[in-house]
Design a protein around this motif. Structure first.
Motif, PDB file in Angstrom:
ATOM      1  N   LEU A 140       5.748  -6.573  15.715  1.00  0.00           N
ATOM      2  CA  LEU A 140       4.612  -6.000  15.005  1.00  0.00           C
ATOM      3  C   LEU A 140       3.471  -5.644  15.942  1.00  0.00           C
ATOM      4  O   LEU A 140       2.442  -5.162  15.510  1.00  0.00           O
ATOM      5  N   ASN A 141       3.678  -5.916  17.235  1.00  0.00           N
ATOM      6  CA  ASN A 141       2.648  -5.569  18.230  1.00  0.00           C
ATOM      7  C   ASN A 141       1.300  -6.181  17.929  1.00  0.00           C
ATOM      8  O   ASN A 141       0.260  -5.526  18.032  1.00  0.00           O
ATOM      9  N   LEU A 142       1.284  -7.446  17.540  1.00  0.00           N
ATOM     10  CA  LEU A 142       0.008  -8.117  17.285  1.00  0.00           C
ATOM     11  C   LEU A 142      -0.624  -8.609  18.580  1.00  0.00           C
ATOM     12  O   LEU A 142       0.100  -8.962  19.509  1.00  0.00           O
ATOM     13  N   LEU A 171      -2.114  -9.665   8.923  1.00  0.00           N
ATOM     14  CA  LEU A 171      -0.699  -9.436   8.651  1.00  0.00           C
ATOM     15  C   LEU A 171       0.102 -10.723   8.737  1.00  0.00           C
ATOM     16  O   LEU A 171       0.977 -10.992   7.903  1.00  0.00           O
ATOM     17  N   HIS A 205      -5.509  -3.495  -0.738  1.00  0.00           N
ATOM     18  CA  HIS A 205      -5.958  -4.585   0.114  1.00  0.00           C
ATOM     19  C   HIS A 205      -7.466  -4.717   0.035  1.00  0.00           C
ATOM     20  O   HIS A 205      -8.181  -3.750  -0.205  1.00  0.00           O
ATOM     21  N   PRO A 255       3.748   1.911   6.360  1.00  0.00           N
ATOM     22  CA  PRO A 255       3.287   1.583   5.021  1.00  0.00           C
ATOM     23  C   PRO A 255       2.436   0.332   4.990  1.00  0.00           C
ATOM     24  O   PRO A 255       1.880   0.001   3.990  1.00  0.00           O
ATOM     25  N   ILE A 256       2.348  -0.398   6.087  1.00  0.00           N
ATOM     26  CA  ILE A 256       1.561  -1.617   6.094  1.00  0.00           C
ATOM     27  C   ILE A 256       0.109  -1.246   6.336  1.00  0.00           C
ATOM     28  O   ILE A 256      -0.256  -0.745   7.391  1.00  0.00           O
ATOM     29  N   LEU A 288       7.064 -11.377  14.839  1.00  0.00           N
ATOM     30  CA  LEU A 288       5.667 -11.063  15.167  1.00  0.00           C
ATOM     31  C   LEU A 288       5.562 -10.202  16.412  1.00  0.00           C
ATOM     32  O   LEU A 288       4.676  -9.376  16.536  1.00  0.00           O
ATOM     33  N   ASP A 347       4.735   0.381   0.234  1.00  0.00           N
ATOM     34  CA  ASP A 347       3.512   1.180   0.229  1.00  0.00           C
ATOM     35  C   ASP A 347       2.825   0.962  -1.124  1.00  0.00           C
ATOM     36  O   ASP A 347       3.298   1.462  -2.153  1.00  0.00           O
ATOM     37  N   LEU A 348       1.720   0.233  -1.112  1.00  0.00           N
ATOM     38  CA  LEU A 348       1.065  -0.140  -2.375  1.00  0.00           C
ATOM     39  C   LEU A 348       0.557   1.083  -3.148  1.00  0.00           C
ATOM     40  O   LEU A 348       0.392   1.031  -4.358  1.00  0.00           O
ATOM     41  N   PRO A 389       0.032  -8.771  -3.841  1.00  0.00           N
ATOM     42  CA  PRO A 389       0.263  -7.473  -3.183  1.00  0.00           C
ATOM     43  C   PRO A 389       0.304  -7.503  -1.656  1.00  0.00           C
ATOM     44  O   PRO A 389       1.127  -6.797  -1.069  1.00  0.00           O
ATOM     45  N   PRO A 390      -0.558  -8.298  -0.978  1.00  0.00           N
ATOM     46  CA  PRO A 390      -0.475  -8.250   0.490  1.00  0.00           C
ATOM     47  C   PRO A 390       0.890  -8.678   1.025  1.00  0.00           C
ATOM     48  O   PRO A 390       1.347  -8.154   2.042  1.00  0.00           O
ATOM     49  N   ALA A 391       1.550  -9.615   0.330  1.00  0.00           N
ATOM     50  CA  ALA A 391       2.874 -10.038   0.806  1.00  0.00           C
ATOM     51  C   ALA A 391       3.879  -8.898   0.642  1.00  0.00           C
ATOM     52  O   ALA A 391       4.763  -8.711   1.486  1.00  0.00           O
ATOM     53  N   TRP A 392       3.748  -8.139  -0.430  1.00  0.00           N
ATOM     54  CA  TRP A 392       4.633  -6.995  -0.638  1.00  0.00           C
ATOM     55  C   TRP A 392       4.368  -5.921   0.415  1.00  0.00           C
ATOM     56  O   TRP A 392       5.283  -5.285   0.929  1.00  0.00           O
ATOM     57  N   SER A 393       3.102  -5.726   0.696  1.00  0.00           N
ATOM     58  CA  SER A 393       2.740  -4.751   1.709  1.00  0.00           C
ATOM     59  C   SER A 393       3.265  -5.179   3.076  1.00  0.00           C
ATOM     60  O   SER A 393       3.773  -4.369   3.848  1.00  0.00           O
ATOM     61  N   ALA A 394       3.180  -6.481   3.355  1.00  0.00           N
ATOM     62  CA  ALA A 394       3.694  -6.981   4.633  1.00  0.00           C
ATOM     63  C   ALA A 394       5.206  -6.813   4.715  1.00  0.00           C
ATOM     64  O   ALA A 394       5.766  -6.685   5.807  1.00  0.00           O
ATOM     65  N   HIS A 437      -0.300 -12.718   5.618  1.00  0.00           N
ATOM     66  CA  HIS A 437       0.420 -12.165   4.466  1.00  0.00           C
ATOM     67  C   HIS A 437       1.918 -12.432   4.568  1.00  0.00           C
ATOM     68  O   HIS A 437       2.589 -12.619   3.551  1.00  0.00           O
ATOM     69  N   PRO A 457      10.133 -10.659   9.445  1.00  0.00           N
ATOM     70  CA  PRO A 457       9.717  -9.790  10.555  1.00  0.00           C
ATOM     71  C   PRO A 457       9.253 -10.584  11.757  1.00  0.00           C
ATOM     72  O   PRO A 457       8.563 -11.595  11.608  1.00  0.00           O
ATOM     73  N   LEU A 467       5.530 -13.909  -2.584  1.00  0.00           N
ATOM     74  CA  LEU A 467       5.502 -12.625  -3.274  1.00  0.00           C
ATOM     75  C   LEU A 467       4.827 -12.719  -4.637  1.00  0.00           C
ATOM     76  O   LEU A 467       4.324 -11.739  -5.157  1.00  0.00           O
ATOM     77  N   GLY A 510       6.642  -4.253   3.688  1.00  0.00           N
ATOM     78  CA  GLY A 510       6.889  -2.837   3.928  1.00  0.00           C
ATOM     79  C   GLY A 510       6.636  -1.925   2.740  1.00  0.00           C
ATOM     80  O   GLY A 510       6.799  -0.713   2.843  1.00  0.00           O
TER      81      GLY A 510
END
Lengths: 507, 223
Positions: free
Chosen positions: B221-223, A430, A390, A422-423, B218, B110-111, B101-106, A433, B216, A438, B108
């Motif tokens: 995700l506790n935003l 977030l 990131h 893992p995020i 929101l 692990d990059l 990559p950020p979309a993949w990370s979002a 994203h 997911p 993808l 779940g």
């Protein structure tokens, strides 16, 4: 040719690549080869090290030890170089050497990264004395460099420098930063004006002082000269029968690599960065094949098998041969090239990291560590494996990067093996994203729809970095999801002038 | 005998119903990788089996590749048996597209445990990776040059190294041109926001299931 291949294929040039080291003791020169095989003697006390071929390796080692790249280099300087050694790391070799004097005068630390905030502020402290001293030092190197650089042909450089300094003095411009309006801006008009009045050399060095140039030292005209080692390990093989197929080449090459390892001019603690494999054919010119390793490779560790070296040799051999055939495709000798056989070859350890006897433990890799295993695997591949990270940015283009482990932010995440989630991205990004696809397109393509009124689902509005744009550019664009007639979920961007482009696909 | 079968089935149901245990298998030798979508995991009898080659027909852009992101999220995130985190490799043959990559990370993933490379000929370029067991999950996205012999090679090494190798195709798979080396073959279609998976080969052959890929929440995700 090999240098270009190095910088484009096997090295990570996204971080600063040149390290200038000032060391009072002479044995500093041997120690420089711990960091990289490309070491240049700048002066009696200063050496210049090109880290491009080993940058990725040191960046990974830094990550394993929980350090940033700069901290890793600083630790290496403190542990393995004589006391009082200091260094400046920069994207350009000229800048690294130039600011070494200023950093030395400040006497505040061991290593300075010129890209850091402190490094940028130091540029304002650059004095005319330091600039002219370094100018004269590079003058000597241009003389040695000869006709390889067009800048070498400038014979009037000393008088032009003197005129330039007098002009600055007359205009009461006390430092180079005063002369250069907005030291970080690259004003091409300024450089062309200097070139007109004071010559090519002064203008080029002035340009090098301020601009962020990256690239091969040959491309930018820098008078680089790698200091050669006294002994270069090499073996020669005269083949009893000419051969052309890899199945026959491989076992013989493996034997020669074993012979190379047994030479006494180098030892098992040293690490190979590149080999040169020179092939002599029965009917065609010699072919020189570079065998490059992404990470410094322990050739002695694979005695008997040489799996990594043979794989890399095979990849290089295949691509070199096919290039050679393509180049000669319309040549009348092409049919001979295809059937030509090798009669002799020579294998040379072209570049290696030389470890002084007292520092043999430096490369004692723990092979059980996953990253060490991955490095070993990557060394045998012709393609690079990328790791993503990131970046702390809201725009889609800049919110990620290919991991260089060169920034502290990415490092802290990289070190966290037991993250609760893992995020990794900051929570404020977030949501963005989650809305994004993808897969992104490397180049946006215009969106053309046959539908009269295509439906777009609004996702987000993105503000560009207006301070980096021209006044006429779009500052804002909208992102939409659109399902086309083929059922593809596309990520569409719409600019303020209503231009639509396809920028990604939702998997 | 009947009682033993019922007990086995009950225990399998119990495992599937517990959302914390992401690997459900009654065969201790078969480790599976699930994606976290209940209907799909049930359809797959717990997930995709390691030590196998699996082939998927997912047209590029229909959104079903998000399933792969969920599988990789399980693999890299430590939700497989024994809380092991696996190294994963994504090999793409697409010259014009890259992962975001950020979309993949979002999703779940692990990059730090994901590696990516571009290769049109993965067997030729990445042979040493398939021979080694470092990467436990390898996804080949739309490989252009993959012969049946290559699939045989992949299947053998998947078994030997206990890897899960997934081949993604941009067109639907046909049962007529079957890849004998793939233990399981699936097509995934999308209609009106829901997805339908159809098994072309394997123990589930000719069976179908529908599911939705969750976005997911929101709030969670506790935003």
């Amino acid at each position: 040719m090999q240098k270009n291949l190095f910088s484009t294929v096997h090295s990570n040039t996204s971080g600063p690549c040149f390290l200038a080291i000032s060391s009072s003791a002479n044995n500093g020169f041997d120690t420089g080869r711990i960091l990289s095989p490309r070491v240049m003697k700048w002066s009696e006390e200063v050496q210049l090290i090109d880290l491009s071929s080993t940058h990725r390796y040191w960046a990974q080692k830094a990550m394993e030890d929980g350090l940033t790249f700069d901290q890793m280099i600083e630790r290496l300087i403190k542990d393995y170089f004589p006391p009082q050694t200091i260094g400046v790391i920069a994207n350009h070799p000229w800048q690294a050497v130039l600011y070494l004097k200023t950093f030395s005068a400040r006497a505040c630390g061991t290593l300075l990264n010129l890209s850091s905030p402190f490094g940028r502020s130091l540029k304002k402290d650059l004095s005319w004395e330091a600039w002219s001293e370094t100018f004269q030092e590079i003058d000597d190197h241009f003389l040695v460099f000869g006709s390889k650089s067009k800048l070498s042909k400038d014979k009037k450089s000393k008088s032009q420098l003197s005129t330039f300094l007098k002009t600055a003095q007359r205009m009461s411009l006390h430092t180079p930063a005063h002369f250069h309006h907005g030291a970080l801006d690259n004003d091409s008009n300024e450089t062309s004006g200097i070139k007109r009045r004071f010559g090519d050399r002064v203008a080029t060095l002035w340009d090098w002082t301020w601009t962020q140039i990256q690239g091969d030292t040959n491309d930018i005209g820098f008078p680089w000269k790698t200091q050669k080692l006294n002994e270069v390990p090499s073996v020669q093989r005269l083949l009893i029968h000419p051969i052309r197929n890899w199945e026959h080449i491989e076992p013989i090459l493996c034997e020669d690599l074993d012979r190379l390892c047994q030479l006494r001019c180098w030892n098992s603690s040293e690490r190979v960065v590149s080999l040169e494999w020179e092939l002599f054919f029965s009917n065609s010119p010699t072919l020189s094949i570079p065998v490059l390793f992404r990470y410094p490779h322990a050739l002695h560790r694979e005695i008997g098998l040489h799996k990594t070296a043979l794989l890399q040799a095979f990849h290089s051999w295949t691509s070199s041969l096919s290039k050679r055939l393509k180049q000669s495709l319309f040549h009348e000798d092409s049919q001979y090239l295809e059937n030509d056989a090798i009669i002799e070859w020579k294998v040379v350890v072209k570049e290696r990291l030389v470890i002084p006897p007292q520092h043999h433990s430096l490369f004692a890799d723990d092979l059980s560590s996953p990253l060490a295993r991955l490095r070993d695997l990557e060394n045998s591949l012709p393609v690079q494996l990328s790791e993503f990270a990131h970046a702390d940015d809201w725009t889609p283009e800049d919110s990620w990067k290919i991991q260089s482990t060169n920034s502290e932010k990415s490092l802290s995440k990289a070190c966290s093996e037991s993250a609760d989630s893992p995020i990794d991205s900051p929570k404020s990004y977030l949501f963005q994203h989650l809305c994004r696809p993808l897969f992104i397109q490397n180049e946006p393509t215009p969106f053309i729809s046959n539908e009269q009124d295509p439906y777009f689902e609004f996702k987000e509005r993105v503000m560009r970095k207006w301070w980096q744009l021209a006044v006429s550019d779009d500052y804002v664009y909208d992102c939409f999801l659109h399902e086309d007639r083929k059922g593809r979920l596309l990520w569409i961007h719409k600019s303020t002038n209503k231009q639509l482009t396809i920028n990604g696909v939702y998997g | 005998m009947k009682t033993a079968c019922l007990a086995k089935e009950e225990s399998r149901q119990l495992l599937l119903s517990d959302s914390r245990i992401r690997t459900a298998s009654t065969n201790p030798m078969e480790v599976k990788l699930c994606c976290g979508i209940r209907e799909l995991d049930e359809f797959l009898h717990g997930g995709l089996t390691f030590s196998t080659l699996s082939e998927w027909g997912i047209p590029f852009g229909n959104g079903a590749r998000r399933l792969m992101a969920l599988f990789l999220a399980t693999a890299t995130g430590g939700a497989t048996a024994g809380d092991q985190k696996h190294w994963c490799l994504w090999v793409s043959a697409r010259p014009h597209h890259s992962l975001y990559p950020p979309a993949w990370s979002a999703a779940g993933v692990d990059l730090h445990r994901l590696r990516y490379c571009q290769s049109k000929a993965p067997i030729k370029d990445l042979r040493s990776l398939f021979i080694d067991d470092f990467f436990r999950v390898i996804v080949l996205d739309a490989p252009a040059e993959l012969t049946l012999e290559d699939c045989c090679f992949l299947s053998q090494h998947a078994r030997r190294n206990r890897q899960l190798i997934i081949i993604l195709r941009d067109q639907f798979l046909l049962s007529s041109n079957h890849n004998v080396w793939a233990r399981s073959r699936f097509n995934v279609k999308r209609e009106k926001g829901r997805y339908e998976i159809e098994a072309i080969r394997g123990a589930l052959s000719k069976s179908k299931a529908t599911f939705a890929i969750p976005v997911p929440n929101l709030k969670n995700l506790n935003l």
